[in-house]
Write a protein that holds these residues in place. Structure first.
Motif, PDB file in Angstrom:
ATOM      1  N   PHE A  74     -20.332  44.611 -26.967  1.00  0.00           N
ATOM      2  CA  PHE A  74     -20.859  45.640 -27.462  1.00  0.00           C
ATOM      3  C   PHE A  74     -20.923  46.285 -27.788  1.00  0.00           C
ATOM      4  O   PHE A  74     -22.082  46.339 -26.829  1.00  0.00           O
ATOM      5  CB  PHE A  74     -20.728  44.207 -28.819  1.00  0.00           C
ATOM      6  N   SER A  75     -21.929  47.698 -28.722  1.00  0.00           N
ATOM      7  CA  SER A  75     -23.036  48.157 -28.199  1.00  0.00           C
ATOM      8  C   SER A  75     -22.804  48.668 -26.609  1.00  0.00           C
ATOM      9  O   SER A  75     -22.034  49.042 -26.826  1.00  0.00           O
ATOM     10  CB  SER A  75     -24.034  47.810 -28.183  1.00  0.00           C
ATOM     11  N   THR A  76     -23.996  48.799 -26.274  1.00  0.00           N
ATOM     12  CA  THR A  76     -24.117  49.426 -25.013  1.00  0.00           C
ATOM     13  C   THR A  76     -24.051  48.145 -23.675  1.00  0.00           C
ATOM     14  O   THR A  76     -24.109  46.734 -23.787  1.00  0.00           O
ATOM     15  CB  THR A  76     -25.693  50.323 -24.773  1.00  0.00           C
ATOM     16  N   ALA A  77     -24.244  49.014 -22.940  1.00  0.00           N
ATOM     17  CA  ALA A  77     -24.244  47.536 -20.760  1.00  0.00           C
ATOM     18  C   ALA A  77     -25.053  47.427 -21.367  1.00  0.00           C
ATOM     19  O   ALA A  77     -25.138  46.024 -20.839  1.00  0.00           O
ATOM     20  CB  ALA A  77     -23.303  48.845 -20.516  1.00  0.00           C
ATOM     21  N   GLU A  78     -26.589  47.792 -21.469  1.00  0.00           N
ATOM     22  CA  GLU A  78     -27.491  46.900 -21.607  1.00  0.00           C
ATOM     23  C   GLU A  78     -27.299  45.596 -22.190  1.00  0.00           C
ATOM     24  O   GLU A  78     -28.241  44.629 -22.663  1.00  0.00           O
ATOM     25  CB  GLU A  78     -28.537  47.284 -22.256  1.00  0.00           C
ATOM     26  N   GLU A  79     -26.888  45.477 -23.866  1.00  0.00           N
ATOM     27  CA  GLU A  79     -27.002  44.882 -24.919  1.00  0.00           C
ATOM     28  C   GLU A  79     -25.909  43.445 -24.354  1.00  0.00           C
ATOM     29  O   GLU A  79     -25.799  42.516 -24.736  1.00  0.00           O
ATOM     30  CB  GLU A  79     -26.740  46.006 -26.332  1.00  0.00           C
ATOM     31  N   SER A  80     -24.815  44.150 -24.072  1.00  0.00           N
ATOM     32  CA  SER A  80     -24.122  42.801 -23.506  1.00  0.00           C
ATOM     33  C   SER A  80     -24.304  42.036 -22.350  1.00  0.00           C
ATOM     34  O   SER A  80     -24.099  41.064 -22.425  1.00  0.00           O
ATOM     35  CB  SER A  80     -22.526  44.268 -22.871  1.00  0.00           C
ATOM     36  N   ASN A  81     -24.930  43.108 -21.378  1.00  0.00           N
ATOM     37  CA  ASN A  81     -25.935  42.269 -20.331  1.00  0.00           C
ATOM     38  C   ASN A  81     -26.671  41.075 -20.501  1.00  0.00           C
ATOM     39  O   ASN A  81     -26.084  40.112 -20.492  1.00  0.00           O
ATOM     40  CB  ASN A  81     -26.384  42.783 -19.247  1.00  0.00           C
ATOM     41  N   LYS A  82     -27.380  41.664 -22.097  1.00  0.00           N
ATOM     42  CA  LYS A  82     -28.393  40.254 -22.097  1.00  0.00           C
ATOM     43  C   LYS A  82     -27.399  39.156 -23.194  1.00  0.00           C
ATOM     44  O   LYS A  82     -27.616  38.187 -22.306  1.00  0.00           O
ATOM     45  CB  LYS A  82     -28.971  40.761 -23.386  1.00  0.00           C
ATOM     46  N   ARG A  83     -26.379  39.622 -23.303  1.00  0.00           N
ATOM     47  CA  ARG A  83     -25.514  38.149 -23.465  1.00  0.00           C
ATOM     48  C   ARG A  83     -24.555  37.554 -22.850  1.00  0.00           C
ATOM     49  O   ARG A  83     -24.674  36.158 -23.146  1.00  0.00           O
ATOM     50  CB  ARG A  83     -24.092  39.166 -25.367  1.00  0.00           C
ATOM     51  N   TYR A  84     -24.591  37.789 -21.883  1.00  0.00           N
ATOM     52  CA  TYR A  84     -23.553  37.306 -20.838  1.00  0.00           C
ATOM     53  C   TYR A  84     -25.178  36.441 -20.217  1.00  0.00           C
ATOM     54  O   TYR A  84     -24.057  35.386 -19.719  1.00  0.00           O
ATOM     55  CB  TYR A  84     -23.082  38.363 -19.672  1.00  0.00           C
ATOM     56  N   HIS A  85     -25.610  36.742 -19.396  1.00  0.00           N
ATOM     57  CA  HIS A  85     -27.091  36.064 -19.052  1.00  0.00           C
ATOM     58  C   HIS A  85     -27.070  34.663 -20.214  1.00  0.00           C
ATOM     59  O   HIS A  85     -26.631  33.570 -19.636  1.00  0.00           O
ATOM     60  CB  HIS A  85     -28.588  37.150 -19.135  1.00  0.00           C
ATOM     61  N   TYR A  86     -26.975  35.214 -21.308  1.00  0.00           N
ATOM     62  CA  TYR A  86     -26.971  34.062 -22.598  1.00  0.00           C
ATOM     63  C   TYR A  86     -25.800  33.428 -22.331  1.00  0.00           C
ATOM     64  O   TYR A  86     -26.568  31.677 -21.998  1.00  0.00           O
ATOM     65  CB  TYR A  86     -27.606  34.475 -23.816  1.00  0.00           C
ATOM     66  N   LEU A  87     -24.367  34.369 -22.726  1.00  0.00           N
ATOM     67  CA  LEU A  87     -23.530  33.081 -22.431  1.00  0.00           C
ATOM     68  C   LEU A  87     -23.748  31.721 -21.304  1.00  0.00           C
ATOM     69  O   LEU A  87     -23.254  31.169 -21.272  1.00  0.00           O
ATOM     70  CB  LEU A  87     -22.172  33.500 -22.513  1.00  0.00           C
ATOM     71  N   LEU A  88     -24.108  32.710 -19.855  1.00  0.00           N
ATOM     72  CA  LEU A  88     -23.763  31.999 -19.289  1.00  0.00           C
ATOM     73  C   LEU A  88     -24.764  30.919 -18.518  1.00  0.00           C
ATOM     74  O   LEU A  88     -24.983  29.750 -18.036  1.00  0.00           O
ATOM     75  CB  LEU A  88     -24.694  32.671 -17.522  1.00  0.00           C
ATOM     76  N   SER A  89     -26.179  31.244 -18.749  1.00  0.00           N
ATOM     77  CA  SER A  89     -27.044  29.640 -19.683  1.00  0.00           C
ATOM     78  C   SER A  89     -26.502  28.905 -20.320  1.00  0.00           C
ATOM     79  O   SER A  89     -27.352  27.829 -20.387  1.00  0.00           O
ATOM     80  CB  SER A  89     -28.704  30.741 -19.765  1.00  0.00           C
ATOM     81  N   GLN A  90     -25.697  29.278 -21.341  1.00  0.00           N
ATOM     82  CA  GLN A  90     -25.375  28.320 -22.356  1.00  0.00           C
ATOM     83  C   GLN A  90     -24.340  27.145 -21.575  1.00  0.00           C
ATOM     84  O   GLN A  90     -23.262  26.830 -22.242  1.00  0.00           O
ATOM     85  CB  GLN A  90     -24.981  28.628 -23.889  1.00  0.00           C
ATOM     86  N   GLY A  91     -23.566  27.674 -20.898  1.00  0.00           N
ATOM     87  CA  GLY A  91     -22.919  27.165 -20.289  1.00  0.00           C
ATOM     88  C   GLY A  91     -21.132  27.508 -20.018  1.00  0.00           C
ATOM     89  O   GLY A  91     -20.343  27.594 -19.371  1.00  0.00           O
ATOM     90  N   VAL A  92     -21.041  28.930 -20.004  1.00  0.00           N
ATOM     91  CA  VAL A  92     -20.012  29.118 -19.675  1.00  0.00           C
ATOM     92  C   VAL A  92     -19.753  29.408 -18.200  1.00  0.00           C
ATOM     93  O   VAL A  92     -20.372  29.562 -17.243  1.00  0.00           O
ATOM     94  CB  VAL A  92     -19.477  30.624 -20.386  1.00  0.00           C
ATOM     95  N   SER A  93     -18.454  29.370 -18.261  1.00  0.00           N
ATOM     96  CA  SER A  93     -17.739  29.371 -16.541  1.00  0.00           C
ATOM     97  C   SER A  93     -17.226  30.401 -16.105  1.00  0.00           C
ATOM     98  O   SER A  93     -16.696  30.475 -14.890  1.00  0.00           O
ATOM     99  CB  SER A  93     -16.868  28.157 -16.386  1.00  0.00           C
TER     100      SER A  93
END
Length: 517
Positions: free
Chosen positions: A56-75
């Motif tokens: 969503f939004s910009t690459a910067e904002e989506s990158n934050k969500r990816y780091h969050y999801l990886l920290s929560q256990g997505v594979s």
């Protein structure tokens, strides 16, 4: 006595016994025709890849969500792109106004791709990208970035959706006419086979066919027919079915009718194995149907949205009991907006609870041998073959789409389903029964229109800092390759490495191929 039917119109008997178990599947899991699963040990060996579709939004904002999801256990990561990116327009194009960053992330150039995956090593993560008409450009951005990171391209893994036929039939994000679009897809098959051998070159998608209103039977019939068309196009190009067949993957929907969904997944595997064998595959791995599942977006309700958590749980179970290789679970708030961080976390936790607490993954194909499931698998298969035979008689999927047959079938099913809801024949909890007078407001995720300005500024800066002569040279080289019939992928990769934008590359091919209206 009231008769009961699945959503595909298959009659459900009151009781099933051994007489209904038409012909039990004799093959073991991991062997042809793979009805019971593509691996002998299924999830005992390795759980499905847990993905969360985000962008969503910009690459910067989506990158934050990816780091969050990886920290929560997505594979595995799964990238959603905004509408302009999907149909080949840069964020500063007039037609992009009001759509930049809304339904996914805006990606205009290699620099946006660098930002999107900042701090993420592409060699260590599997990435799925839901992109079709411009799939070849996004794959080129991804490969160029992997090269910049010093990654071994032979180890890069992931998937581009790259399924244009269902765009004409159900979704609408196409650019070029069918024939040149099919040519681009076979160029990708050929190029990836040599350069990025672990990459899934297409995710043949039933998901959007189902979202448009098809039944479960239509979903697999139309999807497998589209798959057949891609395979035939690749064979006609001279590609080896035993090589490219291993890199085909599928993408299915999971709805609420638990047993019909399980039967659908089992039947689809068996049918695809037979289709590939009939088309000349001899390697069992080229006959395997491997698939990603997403829970059903169209099943989610804006009324009493917390009920969607229960719906997603049932759908998750259907995908796992049906043997999926990869799974995305929807946020409970997605009938209202893009998912909030809390909704995305609950969706991921739903997968983790099924994986680690339910016992569903502990044995292979746990519903096999059920009189009901075996009979239903056979009925779904029979009904789907009948539809495929109709499509074959028209000359295949491309002809069936050009004649409007597939679109008409989906529209008819969508109408029938809606009519059942309106008459109360089909109950949707919280919508046409068990309503509440007043609902507590649910926080929604909003995207600001200022993102277009941010992206436009980035594009201006990119164009100031690049070599204009080199850009012109790269785009002319791409034009030449497209005109001559040679594989376009090397030219696209060179163009993105020299900072050509997504819109410039798409426009170059618009000049050669025209646009589909």
């Amino acid at each position: 006595m009231t008769k009961k039917f699945t959503d595909s119109g298959i009659e459900i008997k009151e009781l099933y016994d051994s007489k209904d178990q038409l012909k039990p599947e004799a093959s073991a899991p991991g062997s042809f025709p793979f009805t019971r699963g593509v691996q002998p040990d299924m999830y005992r060996g390795r759980l499905w890849t847990m993905r969360q579709y985000a962008g969503f939004s910009t690459a910067e904002e989506s990158n934050k969500r990816y780091h969050y999801l990886l920290s929560q256990g997505v594979s595995g990561l799964s990238v959603a792109f905004d509408l302009p990116t999907q149909i080949g327009y840069d964020s500063d194009h007039a037609l992009s106004e009001g759509e930049v960053g809304k339904v996914g992330v805006a990606i205009d150039s290699i620099e946006d791709m660098q930002t999107l995956f900042n701090g993420i090593k592409l060699e260590e993560v599997s990435t799925s990208m839901t992109i079709n008409a411009t799939g070849f450009i996004l794959l080129s951005f991804y490969v160029a970035l992997a090269k910049q990171q010093g990654a071994d391209l032979k180890k890069i893994s992931g998937t581009i959706q790259n399924d244009i036929l269902k765009e004409y039939a159900a979704r609408g994000t196409y650019i070029y006419p069918p024939k040149p679009s099919m040519r681009i897809i076979t160029d990708i098959f050929e190029w990836c086979g040599n350069e990025v051998p672990k990459w899934n070159t297409i995710s043949i998608s039933g998901y959007h066919i189902r979202e448009a209103g098809s039944t479960a039977v239509q979903e697999i019939a139309f999807t497998l027919s589209n798959g057949k068309a891609y395979v035939k196009a690749a064979i006609a190009k001279g590609l080896d079915i035993n090589v490219f067949g291993k890199r085909l993957s599928f993408f299915f929907n999971a709805h609420n009718n638990l047993f019909e969904e399980v039967a659908k997944f089992r039947a689809a595997r068996k049918m695809w194995a037979q289709i590939m064998k009939d088309l000349g595959a001899t390697d069992p791995k080229a006959m395997m149907l491997r698939f990603h599942t997403q829970t059903g977006g169209s099943t989610l309700t804006a009324q009493q949205p917390l009920n969607n958590i229960s719906r997603v749980t049932i759908q998750t179970l259907s995908a796992v009991l049906g043997g999926t290789q990869s799974l995305h679970t929807n946020g409970y708030d997605e009938a209202l907006s893009l998912p909030t961080e809390e909704a995305a976390r609950i969706a991921l936790r739903t997968q983790q609870i099924v994986a680690f607490e339910s016992g569903a993954p502990d044995t292979v194909d746990p519903l096999a041998g059920s009189y009901f499931v075996e009979a239903l698998t056979q009925e779904v298969e029979n009904a789907a073959w009948q539809l495929i035979e109709k499509i074959d008689a028209m000359g295949g999927s491309v002809s069936a789409i050009e004649e409007g047959f597939i679109q008409d079938e989906i529209a008819r099913s969508a109408y029938e389903y809606q009519k059942q809801i309106e008459t109360g024949e089909k109950i949707i909890v919280g919508v046409n029964k068990f309503q509440v007078q007043q609902e507590d407001p649910i926080p929604v995720f909003k995207i600001d229109d200022s993102i277009r300005t941010i992206q436009t500024n980035k594009l201006q800066q990119l164009k100031t800092n690049r070599n204009p002569a080199k850009v012109d040279q790269c785009l002319q080289y791409l034009n030449d390759k497209a005109t001559s019939g040679e594989n376009i992928m090397p030219a696209v990769v060179e163009a993105v490495e020299n900072k050509c934008t997504l819109g410039e590359i798409a426009d170059t091919l618009r000049e050669v191929f025209g646009e589909y209206k």
